[in-house]
Design a protein around this motif. Structure first.
Motif, mmCIF file in Angstrom:
data_model
loop_
_atom_site.group_PDB
_atom_site.id
_atom_site.type_symbol
_atom_site.label_atom_id
_atom_site.label_comp_id
_atom_site.label_asym_id
_atom_site.label_seq_id
_atom_site.Cartn_x
_atom_site.Cartn_y
_atom_site.Cartn_z
ATOM 1 N N LEU A 41 -5.616 12.529 4.597
ATOM 2 C CA LEU A 41 -4.961 12.359 5.893
ATOM 3 C C LEU A 41 -5.406 11.066 6.568
ATOM 4 C CD1 LEU A 41 -5.014 16.009 7.291
ATOM 5 C CD2 LEU A 41 -3.061 14.722 6.419
ATOM 6 N N TRP A 42 -6.551 10.553 6.144
ATOM 7 C CA TRP A 42 -7.074 9.295 6.677
ATOM 8 C C TRP A 42 -6.076 8.154 6.457
ATOM 9 C CZ3 TRP A 42 -11.046 8.840 9.826
ATOM 10 C CH2 TRP A 42 -11.556 7.578 10.081
ATOM 11 N N ILE A 43 -5.240 8.278 5.437
ATOM 12 C CA ILE A 43 -4.219 7.268 5.135
ATOM 13 C C ILE A 43 -3.316 7.025 6.345
ATOM 14 C CG2 ILE A 43 -2.161 6.828 3.712
ATOM 15 C CD1 ILE A 43 -3.584 8.465 1.500
ATOM 16 N N PRO B 234 0.814 -1.219 0.000
ATOM 17 C CA PRO B 234 0.000 0.000 0.000
ATOM 18 C C PRO B 234 0.851 1.274 0.000
ATOM 19 C CG PRO B 234 -0.794 -1.544 1.650
ATOM 20 C CD PRO B 234 0.500 -2.089 1.141
ATOM 21 N N ALA B 235 0.413 2.243 -0.777
ATOM 22 C CA ALA B 235 1.139 3.508 -0.900
ATOM 23 C C ALA B 235 0.841 4.414 0.287
ATOM 24 C CB ALA B 235 0.741 4.206 -2.190
ATOM 25 N N GLY B 236 1.858 5.099 0.747
ATOM 26 C CA GLY B 236 1.715 6.044 1.835
ATOM 27 C C GLY B 236 1.319 7.427 1.341
ATOM 28 N N LEU B 237 1.159 8.329 2.273
ATOM 29 C CA LEU B 237 0.692 9.681 1.963
ATOM 30 C C LEU B 237 1.713 10.469 1.150
ATOM 31 C CD1 LEU B 237 -1.495 11.824 2.315
ATOM 32 C CD2 LEU B 237 -0.415 12.455 4.488
ATOM 33 N N ALA B 238 2.987 10.388 1.473
ATOM 34 C CA ALA B 238 4.008 11.193 0.786
ATOM 35 C C ALA B 238 4.076 10.870 -0.705
ATOM 36 C CB ALA B 238 5.366 10.974 1.442
ATOM 37 N N ARG B 239 4.086 9.598 -1.051
ATOM 38 C CA ARG B 239 4.125 9.217 -2.468
ATOM 39 C C ARG B 239 2.871 9.685 -3.193
ATOM 40 N NH1 ARG B 239 7.503 5.353 -4.746
ATOM 41 N NH2 ARG B 239 8.936 4.410 -3.289
#
Length: 158
Positions: free
Chosen positions: A130-132, A13-18
């Motif tokens: 931001l829920w990520i 799963p991809a994070g917020l920064a990417r």
């Protein structure tokens, strides 16, 4: 027809920064598309409809039609790339892919739901993204509602 993606065991799963990085890249592309659409809208009004220069933008229809065209062009951009190969140019640069939890490309309905919820997420000061940070599977609101996920692809082998 939905396409099955490969290397499902190598993605995570991809994070917020990417995701934010890819969103910034795609925002530049969407802005360029919007400039083109706005210019064509202006040309159509001036030359096809014969609206004088001083009356351009006077009617509520003018602004509403431009806003709908901009929204439709942004949706078309994202839906085309999400459904075709699961990646936009920004997502490709950050090695991200949009897919269903089973590893298939997304449908038009999923793309529409995802786009609308993404607009709401951004309108809510980015809370949907931001829920990520709080979701165990790193899903945003648009992921949850549309039944999709954004994954990081492995680095290409040399």
């Amino acid at each position: 027809m939905q396409r099955r993606f490969g290397n499902l065991d190598d993605v995570y799963p991809a994070g917020l920064a990417r995701r934010l990085g890819a969103m910034i890249y795609d925002a530049f592309l969407v802005a360029a598309i919007w400039l083109l659409v706005a210019g064509l809208h202006l040309l159509a009004g001036r030359h096809l409809l014969g609206i004088p220069a001083e009356q351009v933008g006077d009617s509520p229809f003018w602004g509403l039609s431009l806003q709908l065209l901009l929204l439709a062009s942004a949706f078309t951009f994202f839906a085309f790339f999400w459904m075709r190969g699961g990646v936009t140019l920004g997502m490709q640069a950050w090695r991200l892919r949009m897919e269903t939890p089973d590893g298939y490309s997304i449908s038009l309905v999923q793309a529409a739901v995802r786009f609308l919820v993404a607009c709401l997420s951004i309108a809510a000061f980015g809370l949907g993204y931001l829920w990520i940070l709080f979701d165990a599977e790193r899903r945003s609101w648009s992921d949850i509602v549309s039944g999709t996920r954004v994954v990081v692809l492995p680095k290409p082998s040399r």
